[in-house]
Design an enzyme around this catalytic site. Structure first.
Site, PDB file in Angstrom:
ATOM      1  N   CYS A   1      61.457  40.053  33.290  1.00  0.00           N
ATOM      2  CA  CYS A   1      60.483  39.689  32.165  1.00  0.00           C
ATOM      3  C   CYS A   1      59.147  40.570  32.490  1.00  0.00           C
ATOM      4  O   CYS A   1      58.784  40.740  33.575  1.00  0.00           O
ATOM      5  CB  CYS A   1      59.891  38.343  32.154  1.00  0.00           C
ATOM      6  SG  CYS A   1      58.841  37.840  30.973  1.00  0.00           S
TER       7      CYS A   1
ATOM      8  N   TYR B   1      59.672  43.520  19.810  1.00  0.00           N
ATOM      9  CA  TYR B   1      60.189  42.734  21.023  1.00  0.00           C
ATOM     10  C   TYR B   1      61.406  41.979  20.459  1.00  0.00           C
ATOM     11  O   TYR B   1      62.342  41.644  21.378  1.00  0.00           O
ATOM     12  CB  TYR B   1      58.950  41.831  21.121  1.00  0.00           C
ATOM     13  CG  TYR B   1      59.382  40.746  22.368  1.00  0.00           C
ATOM     14  CD1 TYR B   1      59.712  41.373  23.554  1.00  0.00           C
ATOM     15  CD2 TYR B   1      59.232  39.320  22.290  1.00  0.00           C
ATOM     16  CE1 TYR B   1      59.921  40.135  24.654  1.00  0.00           C
ATOM     17  CE2 TYR B   1      59.595  38.562  22.975  1.00  0.00           C
ATOM     18  CZ  TYR B   1      59.742  38.705  24.145  1.00  0.00           C
ATOM     19  OH  TYR B   1      60.005  37.995  25.305  1.00  0.00           O
TER      20      TYR B   1
ATOM     21  N   GLU C   1      63.543  45.615  29.408  1.00  0.00           N
ATOM     22  CA  GLU C   1      61.902  45.228  29.480  1.00  0.00           C
ATOM     23  C   GLU C   1      61.673  45.997  30.667  1.00  0.00           C
ATOM     24  O   GLU C   1      61.911  45.858  31.853  1.00  0.00           O
ATOM     25  CB  GLU C   1      61.537  43.776  29.706  1.00  0.00           C
ATOM     26  CG  GLU C   1      61.970  43.156  28.280  1.00  0.00           C
ATOM     27  CD  GLU C   1      61.544  41.840  28.435  1.00  0.00           C
ATOM     28  OE1 GLU C   1      60.472  41.492  28.989  1.00  0.00           O
ATOM     29  OE2 GLU C   1      61.852  40.909  27.521  1.00  0.00           O
TER      30      GLU C   1
ATOM     31  N   ASP D   1      66.224  33.894  33.044  1.00  0.00           N
ATOM     32  CA  ASP D   1      65.996  34.821  31.826  1.00  0.00           C
ATOM     33  C   ASP D   1      67.323  35.580  31.909  1.00  0.00           C
ATOM     34  O   ASP D   1      67.795  36.323  32.760  1.00  0.00           O
ATOM     35  CB  ASP D   1      64.939  35.603  32.134  1.00  0.00           C
ATOM     36  CG  ASP D   1      63.656  34.886  32.019  1.00  0.00           C
ATOM     37  OD1 ASP D   1      63.616  34.080  31.448  1.00  0.00           O
ATOM     38  OD2 ASP D   1      62.633  35.560  32.740  1.00  0.00           O
TER      39      ASP D   1
ATOM     40  N   TYR E   1      66.987  42.137  30.436  1.00  0.00           N
ATOM     41  CA  TYR E   1      66.393  41.608  31.783  1.00  0.00           C
ATOM     42  C   TYR E   1      67.067  42.245  33.042  1.00  0.00           C
ATOM     43  O   TYR E   1      66.930  42.172  34.283  1.00  0.00           O
ATOM     44  CB  TYR E   1      66.563  40.167  32.021  1.00  0.00           C
ATOM     45  CG  TYR E   1      65.694  39.354  30.987  1.00  0.00           C
ATOM     46  CD1 TYR E   1      64.450  39.506  30.854  1.00  0.00           C
ATOM     47  CD2 TYR E   1      66.357  38.505  30.031  1.00  0.00           C
ATOM     48  CE1 TYR E   1      63.705  38.760  29.870  1.00  0.00           C
ATOM     49  CE2 TYR E   1      65.768  37.858  29.092  1.00  0.00           C
ATOM     50  CZ  TYR E   1      64.394  37.792  29.105  1.00  0.00           C
ATOM     51  OH  TYR E   1      63.477  37.344  28.235  1.00  0.00           O
TER      52      TYR E   1
ATOM     53  N   CYS F   1      55.993  33.316  34.194  1.00  0.00           N
ATOM     54  CA  CYS F   1      56.223  34.683  34.995  1.00  0.00           C
ATOM     55  C   CYS F   1      57.450  34.155  35.870  1.00  0.00           C
ATOM     56  O   CYS F   1      57.201  33.187  36.616  1.00  0.00           O
ATOM     57  CB  CYS F   1      55.144  34.778  36.040  1.00  0.00           C
ATOM     58  SG  CYS F   1      55.600  35.845  37.229  1.00  0.00           S
TER      59      CYS F   1
ATOM     60  N   CYS G   1      62.425  45.370  52.274  1.00  0.00           N
ATOM     61  CA  CYS G   1      63.202  46.822  51.923  1.00  0.00           C
ATOM     62  C   CYS G   1      62.628  47.890  52.709  1.00  0.00           C
ATOM     63  O   CYS G   1      61.146  47.873  52.985  1.00  0.00           O
ATOM     64  CB  CYS G   1      63.079  47.041  50.433  1.00  0.00           C
ATOM     65  SG  CYS G   1      63.829  48.817  49.891  1.00  0.00           S
TER      66      CYS G   1
END
Length: 218
Positions: free
Chosen positions: A54, A85, A97, A132, A137, A200, A209
């Site tokens: 998202c 959207y 997105e 999601d 996504y 969120c 990483c």
């Protein structure tokens, strides 16, 4: 509502939605810092584009990063021209997105942005991010030149063994050349600055990483 149907298969040109020739209206200025959303951007600044679920929470991650001059959310890597959207969420445009990041390379490196990208979500989930679910996504890095591609590929190669060591599946992040970036509707831009209690769904793996921590892209 047709856009609530979650297809996990990308559409083809034959069955994608037709779209439109006119861009969808968006904001002119960044809600947080007032900088021009579509430019012109300062001389010497560079751009990067990422998709990590998202785009509301994803954009906030980047605008809060020192050295980032502006951010915008939009739709990339699809077929439909100038999608809305709702159309993207239908799974029938092929877009994901994404976040456009405008940054000062003297203040923050592309390596560091790629590291933030990987650590801010779970890049092993395919056509979803957490709860999601849908093609919009999926995880992606959309490169503007060969240098960005080398960095992105090196980061992916370095991060995957670290994730596997913690029990995660292989990385599904797509790394492809950036095509058209379609700016999302104005109300999506800097959404979580306008709506601090808004949704969120962003969540990382907790695995570091190595790119951007002294490990250079080869």
């Amino acid at each position: 509502m047709f856009w609530l149907k979650k297809s996990l298969d990308l559409p083809t040109k034959a069955n994608a939605l037709p779209g439109r020739s006119t861009p969808v209206p968006t904001a002119e200025a960044h809600f947080v810092n007032g900088h021009a959303l579509k430019g012109p951007y300062p001389a010497g600044f560079e751009t990067a584009v990422f998709a990590l679920g998202c785009f509301w929470g994803a954009e906030r991650k980047f605008w809060q990063t020192p050295g980032v001059w502006a951010t915008a959310v939009g739709y990339v890597a699809g077929i439909t021209e100038n999608p809305t959207y709702e159309e993207v969420c239908s799974g029938r445009t092929g877009h994901t997105e994404a976040v456009l990041v405008v940054y000062d390379p003297k203040a923050v490196s592309y390596d560091e942005l790629v590291r933030l990208f990987f650590e801010s979500h779970d890049p092993t989930q395919g056509m979803r991010q957490g709860n999601d679910v849908g093609t919009q996504y999926r995880s992606g890095i959309y490169v503007t030149d060969a240098t960005q591609r080398v960095t992105a590929e090196a980061a992916k190669a370095a991060y995957e063994p670290a994730l596997k060591a913690k029990g995660f599946s292989p990385i599904t992040t797509e790394i492809v050349d950036l095509g058209p970036f379609y700016f999302a509707e104005g109300y999506h831009q800097q959404y979580l600055a306008k709506n601090p209690a808004g949704y969120c769904g962003l969540g990382g793996t907790g695995v570091s990483c190595p790119i951007g921590t002294g490990v250079a892209a080869q």
